[in-house]
Write an enzyme that holds these catalytic residues in place. Structure first.
Site, PDB file in Angstrom:
ATOM      1  CE1 TYR A   1      -4.495   1.321   4.380  1.00 54.51           C
ATOM      2  CE2 TYR A   1      -2.941   0.116   5.968  1.00 54.51           C
ATOM      3  CZ  TYR A   1      -3.497   0.482   4.628  1.00 54.51           C
ATOM      4  OH  TYR A   1      -2.473   0.163   3.566  1.00 54.51           O
TER       5      TYR A   1
ATOM      6  CE  LYS B   1      -3.966   0.639  -1.167  1.00 57.98           C
ATOM      7  NZ  LYS B   1      -4.505   0.376   0.395  1.00 57.98           N
TER       8      LYS B   1
ATOM      9  CB  SER C   1      -1.055   0.001   1.319  1.00 60.44           C
ATOM     10  OG  SER C   1      -2.077  -0.841   0.998  1.00 60.44           O
TER      11      SER C   1
HETATM   12  N1  GLN Z   1      -2.155  -5.255  -1.969  1.00 58.52           N
HETATM   13  C1  GLN Z   1      -2.768  -5.089  -0.566  1.00 58.52           C
HETATM   14  C2  GLN Z   1      -4.194  -5.273  -0.459  1.00 58.52           C
HETATM   15  O1  GLN Z   1      -4.852  -4.758  -1.503  1.00 58.52           O
HETATM   16  C3  GLN Z   1      -2.254  -3.696  -0.201  1.00 58.52           C
HETATM   17  C4  GLN Z   1      -2.948  -3.556   1.293  1.00 58.52           C
HETATM   18  C5  GLN Z   1      -1.797  -2.893   2.176  1.00 58.52           C
HETATM   19  O2  GLN Z   1      -0.778  -2.856   1.989  1.00 58.52           O
HETATM   20  N2  GLN Z   1      -2.544  -2.579   3.349  1.00 58.52           N
HETATM   21  O3  GLN Z   1      -5.038  -5.738   0.118  1.00 58.52           O
END
Ligand code: GLN
Length: 306
Positions: free
Chosen positions: A242, A68, A65
Site C-alpha cells: 500500500y 489479492k 489481502s
Molecule cells: N479484507 C480486508 C479489507 O478489505 C483486506 C485488507 C488488507 O488485508 N489490507 O479491508
C-alpha cells in the site's frame, strides 16, 4: 554461498520479540481482533523445495489481502492483458481502503492490490468461473501443496457484517460501470478470498511460483508465463504494501504482499519465497514485526533484488 537460513530465521525470531507488542491487531474486522499478538512465525522455501521455519510457522492465519495476488493470477490466466483496461498499475499513495482517488480517476482503481482494484479483479474472476470459490480454494491448495488449506467462514461473516467501506467502494465502482457482476456477489467473493487461512509454510510454498518464473514446483504446471510472473513481482514491489510500498522497498528491497491478518509474503526471484506472520500492524496496516523481520532477513542473507 548459500546463507544459513535456519540460523538466520531463529535469530530473527529472537530479535523481533520486543516488537511484537508494539503494533495494533486489526479490529475493524472483529473476528481478527481476538488473534493473540504474541504469535510470530516465519518460513522460507527455496527453489529446490527446501523448507526452513521458525516459531508459529505452521499455524494458519487469515491471509486477507495476500489473497489479492492469487485472484490477480487467476484473472490474468483468464483474460490476460485485457485486465489492464479496468485496473491500473501505479502505486496509490493512499490507504488500501481509500475512496477519494476513485472519484478523481473515474472508477478505474490505481492497482489490483488496493481494495478497489481487488474488487474489480474479483468481478473478472466471477465472470470467468462457474464456481469461483471452490475453484479458488482448489487452486490455492495445489499451488501451496497443501490439500488441507481452508477458508474461515467466521472471518468472512465478520467482515461481511462490517464491510461498509468495501460496499461503498463496490457501489462507487459500479456507478462508473467498472463492475459487471451483482455487487453482493462481488463483495461475497472478495470477503471469501480474504478469509482463506494459511500458515507461513503454506504461503512460502504457495508463492514459490513467482520466484520460479511462473512454474509450480509441486504440480509442474505453468501457472503464469515468465513475463507475467515478472510483472506480478513488479506490482508487489511497487503496490504490495500500500502506501508504505516505497518505504518497504527502501528497507526490505524485495517484492512483497501484506494482509491485515499480519502476514507478509515476499519473493526473491530465482531464489526463494519467504513468509512471516505477526498479527500486530503498523499505522499503514502492514505487520510491524513482520516488516522488521523481513528487513533483517534481506540484511542478514545479503539477498535483495537490488
Ligand atoms: N479484507 C480486508 C479489507 O478489505 C483486506 C485488507 C488488507 O488485508 N489490507 O479491508
Amino acid at each position: 554461498m548459500t546463507p544459513d537460513y535456519q540460523t538466520i530465521l531463529d535469530e530473527i525470531r529472537d530479535e523481533v520479540q520486543p516488537l511484537l507488542a508494539q503494533g495494533q491487531v486489526a479490529d475493524y474486522i472483529p473476528r481478527l481482533a481476538c488473534v493473540p499478538w504474541q504469535k510470530f512465525g516465519m518460513a522460507v522455501v527455496t527453489l529446490d523445495g527446501q523448507l526452513y521455519r521458525t516459531g508459529d510457522a505452521d499455524e494458519a492465519f487469515s491471509i486477507q489481502s495476500i489473497s489479492k495476488v492469487y485472484t490477480l493470477t487467476l484473472a490474468l490466466q483468464s483474460i490476460g492483458d485485457k485486465l489492464w483496461r479496468r485496473v491500473g498499475r501505479e502505486p496509490s499513495g493512499n490507504a488500501f481502503n481509500s475512496l477519494v482517488q476513485l472519484e478523481l480517476e473515474h472508477g478505474l482503481p490505481r492497482n489490483p492490490f488496493i481494495n478497489a482494484g481487488a474488487l474489480v479483479v474479483a468481478d473478472v474472476v466471477l465472470g470467468a468461473m462457474p464456481d469461483p470459490r471452490a475453484q479458488l480454494l482448489a487452486t490455492v491448495r495445489r499451488w501451496a501443496d497443501n490439500p488441507g488449506v481452508q477458508d474461515d467462514p467466521e472471518v468472512a461473516r465478520s467482515e461481511q457484517a462490517n464491510g461498509f467501506r468495501n460496499a461503498a467502494l463496490a457501489n462507487f465502482i459500479r456507478s462508473f460501470g467498472n463492475l459487471e457482476q451483482a455487487i453482493d456477489e462481488v463483495l461475497g467473493f472478495y470477503f471469501y478470498q480474504c478469509s482463506l487461512a494459511m500458515s507461513c509454510e503454506d504461503l512460502a510454498r504457495g508463492f514459490l511460483f513467482l520466484a520460479n518464473r511462473g512454474y509450480c514446483r509441486w504440480t509442474g504446471d505453468r501457472i503464469l508465463s515468465p513475463d507475467q510472473a515478472k510483472r506480478i513481482n513488479a506490482l508487489m514491489l511497487t503496490c504490495g504494501t500500500y502506501d508504505a510500498a516505497g518505504d518497504f522497498a527502501y528497507h526490505v528491497g524485495i517484492p512483497a504482499k501484506s494482509g491485515v491478518g499480519g502476514g507478509i509474503v515476499a519473493v526473491i526471484p530465482e531464489r526463494l519465497a519467504v513468509a512471516v506472520w505477526s498479527p500486530a500492524l503498523n499505522a499503514k496496516g502492514n505487520s510491524l514485526a513482520g516488516s522488521a523481520a523481513l528487513e533483517r532477513f534481506t540484511t542478514k542473507t545479503g539477498l535483495s533484488i537490488f
